[in-house]
Design a protein around this motif. Structure first.
Motif, PDB file in Angstrom:
ATOM      1  N   ARG A 217      40.498  37.282  33.844  1.00 30.85           N
ATOM      2  CA  ARG A 217      40.540  38.749  33.902  1.00 30.85           C
ATOM      3  C   ARG A 217      41.847  39.215  34.537  1.00 30.85           C
ATOM      4  N   VAL A 218      42.230  38.570  35.630  1.00 34.23           N
ATOM      5  CA  VAL A 218      43.466  38.934  36.321  1.00 34.23           C
ATOM      6  C   VAL A 218      44.680  38.675  35.421  1.00 34.23           C
ATOM      7  N   ALA A 219      44.699  37.502  34.780  1.00 35.90           N
ATOM      8  CA  ALA A 219      45.833  37.147  33.922  1.00 35.90           C
ATOM      9  C   ALA A 219      45.945  38.109  32.737  1.00 35.90           C
ATOM     10  N   LEU A 220      44.820  38.482  32.144  1.00 32.37           N
ATOM     11  CA  LEU A 220      44.840  39.401  31.011  1.00 32.37           C
ATOM     12  C   LEU A 220      45.199  40.821  31.439  1.00 32.37           C
ATOM     13  N   THR A 221      44.784  41.185  32.638  1.00 37.64           N
ATOM     14  CA  THR A 221      45.179  42.498  33.171  1.00 37.64           C
ATOM     15  C   THR A 221      46.689  42.570  33.325  1.00 37.64           C
ATOM     16  N   ASN A 222      47.286  41.527  33.885  1.00 37.01           N
ATOM     17  CA  ASN A 222      48.743  41.505  34.061  1.00 37.01           C
ATOM     18  C   ASN A 222      49.481  41.483  32.724  1.00 37.01           C
TER      19      ASN A 222
END
Length: 797
Positions: free
Chosen positions: A444-449
């Protein structure tokens, strides 16, 4: 003898329809329908192009009543024999589950009786009357034993219909009819297998409706293990029964026993009926174990039929009832079997069936390999971000995020997903299946970035939806809603793998190890629902763990045929060394310290997985294989759409000379584009993709198929204008031809071939279509001038 020049429609109108209507099969009643479409036509994928085949139609379907078809008739023109269409009629009859197949050419009828296996040919006036055929059906059914009183009752009970209730598709009708028929004959354990997206809940509703209305059943228990499954069913498919429905809530219902018993259909979670610490809430709520006469088990592959399942106690308690198991994937292992409990399926409609009929979305597979996919080994003495030495061994896809965390891998996976969405549709609903809940959060964090621009507009662009994430679970209804845009990307581990109605999912990302064919089919099923009105006709599967090797498994029932060179990586048991494992099941052993099962010793703190940052391991995508399908369903593993186009053209026109000759024969050049569309090639879309919008169809085909240099439409038009070819016409007629050339130059050859173009500017300024035609001596003269203009255009070298 009838006129051999009559078309099939003429034969039907003059001969076949009067012959069967005279026997009581009237089209203005419920007993006969003509030209019945029963499939939508398979959707084929060719690169980014989507092409739907022609649907299947039955010329005539005859009914006992609207719930029960009994016969099909296939018509042919008089140039064919009486029995020429019988094989096709038999094929359709098997699909529609009817017992009599007929064919006719207008001179007589041929018949196949599926109940006896016999065939016969008879005259046009000898077609059986409605009463005769129904009597024959009732006499021959059940191996000649005929219909029981209960079967008669349920056959005569129609489906539930209404303004907001769609009629059943043919396979849904088959599933309902088979199920109620088996129950009417006394079978008390029934298994129904229907692929995800084919309407299991709707089918369950119609089964319950007909059994209740016919009086065969009076009290129904519908079991599920997730609130969303229960709530979706009550609010949608079961709405016509809303006054008779109750959702069981133990905490409220235990104090209102009389109110609880006032309903006909009860929805319940297993958890509500079992209770805490081995409680038997079902006994307290329903002290009479014979209270229910029908129990439906939704998603029965998830454990309800296991001998050692706590849920099984509910089925055992209500054992006198008829039990119906419903699933897309009956689970068959050494430890669990849906079939051993419910019996062989009474009806199966597979994913392959659904895609072949055009009711389910086809898909392409994007198999992605990273530089560490097969193997990564730490340097000697390499430490993770905590300063701990990483175990010196070879790591691969079965380890990442299970035994070791490679941070840069998350970034690379997220960027590859984002790159795909940017090239297709940034708002395409996407599910990323992760190894576990921690991995789902990291993704989720990687896709948000990777999608910061979209998350800036709405932070719910990417959301983790897992069992322990209350915020994410609160967003689940929005994610599966057709009308809600956000969330767009959901990262999950197990929660979305089964049972959740994700109608608009266009991308499924596999970033977890999947060894179970059942789970794999369920995950693929998240994308199979079609939404043509919203632009969803297909979906994609992006695989980072080589999970799609399971397509090669004999148990896979999808339309995929894997390239024989595709690498297979079976999982071998470390004990017996075989795949699949053949070790005998082992019983759990008591702890050697406390002697308990399970161990109750005080456990040491959970050890953190080693985490490797980008400096410790840099990850890059090194290979990507996109799989598409040809019109026969064969997998084209590395073939591009241009290769596919070239192959189809060259297979038909081996040389440029044969193609050019065919092109000259075409009265309308636009016919070529339509012919290519029939095999899934959209010339205008392909030209746009290649940056050749200004190139003529003829030049583009010659370029793609035969490597010829292209000319733009402008170049062809300008060369025609340089010739003294218009002088034989008057000034106004010349102006019309020049304007036509300009239309061709800007929009293509179809503009010359369409008479309605004369209703638009600049032609309206010259006069009406009739006035313009007079400039050329009439309509024929105008068409002759246009054909001459087309010849000039294509005579340009």
């Amino acid at each position: 003898m009838i006129d051999k020049n009559l078309t099939e429609e003429d034969v039907k109108f003059r001969y076949i329809s009067p012959a069967i209507e005279a026997k009581g099969w009237t089209k203005d009643s419920i007993f006969m329908e003509q030209r019945v479409k029963f499939t939508d036509g398979k959707i084929n994928l060719h690169g980014n192009f989507v092409h739907r085949e022609k649907p299947k139609f039955a010329d005539y379907i005859l009914y006992i009543n609207k719930a029960t078809p009994i016969a099909i008739i296939e018509a042919k023109d008089a140039n064919h024999s009486v029995s020429h269409g019988l094989q096709q009629a038999m094929e359709y009859a098997k699909m529609l589950d009817v017992k009599f197949a007929f064919s006719s050419n207008g001179e007589g009828f041929a018949m196949h009786d599926f109940l006896t296996g016999e065939e016969q040919i008879f005259g046009l006036d000898e077609f059986p009357t409605r009463d005769e055929l129904i009597a024959r059906y009732k006499r021959e059914i059940n191996d000649g034993d005929g219909l029981t009183e209960k079967e008669e009752a349920v056959i005569n009970q129609p489906f539930c219909t209404g303004q907001n209730i769609f009629p059943p598709r043919y396979y849904q009708r088959n599933a309902v009819n088979r199920t109620v028929d088996f129950i009417a004959r006394g079978q008390d354990r029934v298994l129904l297998v229907m692929a995800t997206g084919t309407g299991k809940t709707y089918t369950a509703f119609q089964i319950i409706w007909r059994l209740l209305k016919s009086g065969l059943n009076k009290k129904v228990l519908y079991l599920a293990d997730r609130n969303i499954l229960v709530d979706q069913s009550i609010q949608q498919d079961f709405r016509p029964l809303e006054k008779d429905i109750h959702k069981i809530d133990y905490s409220k219902d235990k104090d209102k026993p009389e109110e609880l018993l006032a309903y006909k259909v009860y929805f319940a979670l297993y958890q509500q009926l079992i209770g805490q610490n081995g409680a038997k809430n079902y006994e307290e709520l329903f002290p009479n174990p014979e209270y229910f006469d029908l129990v439906i088990v939704d998603e029965c592959h998830r454990g309800s039929a296991k001998d050692d399942s706590s849920w099984r106690t509910i089925l055992d308690y209500f054992s006198s009832a008829t039990h119906i198991g419903m699933t897309a994937t009956p689970k068959e292992t050494r430890y669990q079997s849906s079939i051993s409990y419910f019996g062989e399926p009474v009806y199966t409609y597979s994913l392959k069936n659904g895609i072949d009929d055009g009711f389910l979305a086809p898909f392409k597979v994007i198999n992605i390999t990273t530089n560490i996919g097969d193997e990564w080994r730490p340097l000697k003495g390499q430490t993770d971000i905590y300063g701990n030495v990483i175990e010196d061994r070879i790591y691969n896809n079965s380890d990442y995020d299970y035994n070791i965390v490679i941070e840069d891998r998350h970034r690379e996976v997220a960027e590859e997903i984002t790159k795909y969405l940017k090239s297709t549709d940034r708002m395409a609903k996407t599910i990323v299946f992760c190894a576990n809940e921690d991995h789902a959060e990291l993704m989720r964090v990687a896709l948000t970035n990777a999608n910061a621009d979209m998350c800036k507009n709405n932070p719910d662009y990417v959301v983790r939806i897992t069992g322990s994430d209350e915020y994410g679970k609160g967003k689940l209804d929005y994610f599966i809603s057709v009308s809600s845009k956000y969330p767009v990307i959901a990262t999950t581990s197990k929660l979305l793998s089964t049972g959740v109605d994700c109608k608009m999912v266009k991308l499924i990302v596999l970033d977890q190890q999947i060894g179970s064919m059942t789970e794999f089919k369920q995950i693929i099923g998240r994308g199979t629902r079609l939404r043509p009105n919203e632009g969803k006709l297909s979906f994609s599967v992006m695989d980072f763990r080589n999970v799609t090797r399971l397509f090669a498994d004999p148990d896979w029932d999808g339309p995929v045929e894997i390239d024989p060179n595709y690498p297979s990586q079976p999982s071998f048991c470390p004990v017996c060394g075989q795949s699949p494992c053949v070790c005998p099941p082992t019983e759990p052993k008591p702890c050697h310290v406390c002697g308990q099962i399970p161990c109750v010793c005080e456990q040491p703190p959970k050890q953190l997985k080693p985490v490797v940052d980008k400096d410790g391991c840099s990850v890059k995508v090194i290979n990507k294989v996109v799989s598409v399908y040809d019109t026969n369903g064969k997998l084209l593993r590395t073939e591009s759409i241009t290769d596919y186009t070239k192959k189809n053209i060259v297979d038909t026109y081996a040389t440029i000379e044969t193609f050019t000759s065919r092109w000259k024969e075409l009265k309308k050049k636009g016919e070529m584009a339509e012919m290519l569309k029939e095999v899934g090639i959209d010339l205008s879309a392909l030209k746009h993709e290649q940056g050749m919008d200004d190139v003529d169809d003829f030049d583009f085909i010659c370029h793609i198929a035969y490597g010829k240099k292209t000319l733009t439409r402008r170049e062809r038009a300008e060369q025609v204008k340089k010739r003294d070819v218009f002088s034989k016409y008057g000034e106004m007629a010349q102006a019309v031809l020049v304007a036509l050339l300009d239309k061709y130059m800007n929009e293509g050859i179809s503009e010359l071939e369409n008479l309605s173009v004369l209703k638009n500017d600049p032609f309206r300024q010259i006069g009406s279509p009739a006035t313009i035609a007079k400039l050329f001596g009439g309509k024929d003269g105008y068409l002759e001038a246009v054909n001459e203009l087309k010849e000039l255009i294509y005579n340009v070298a």
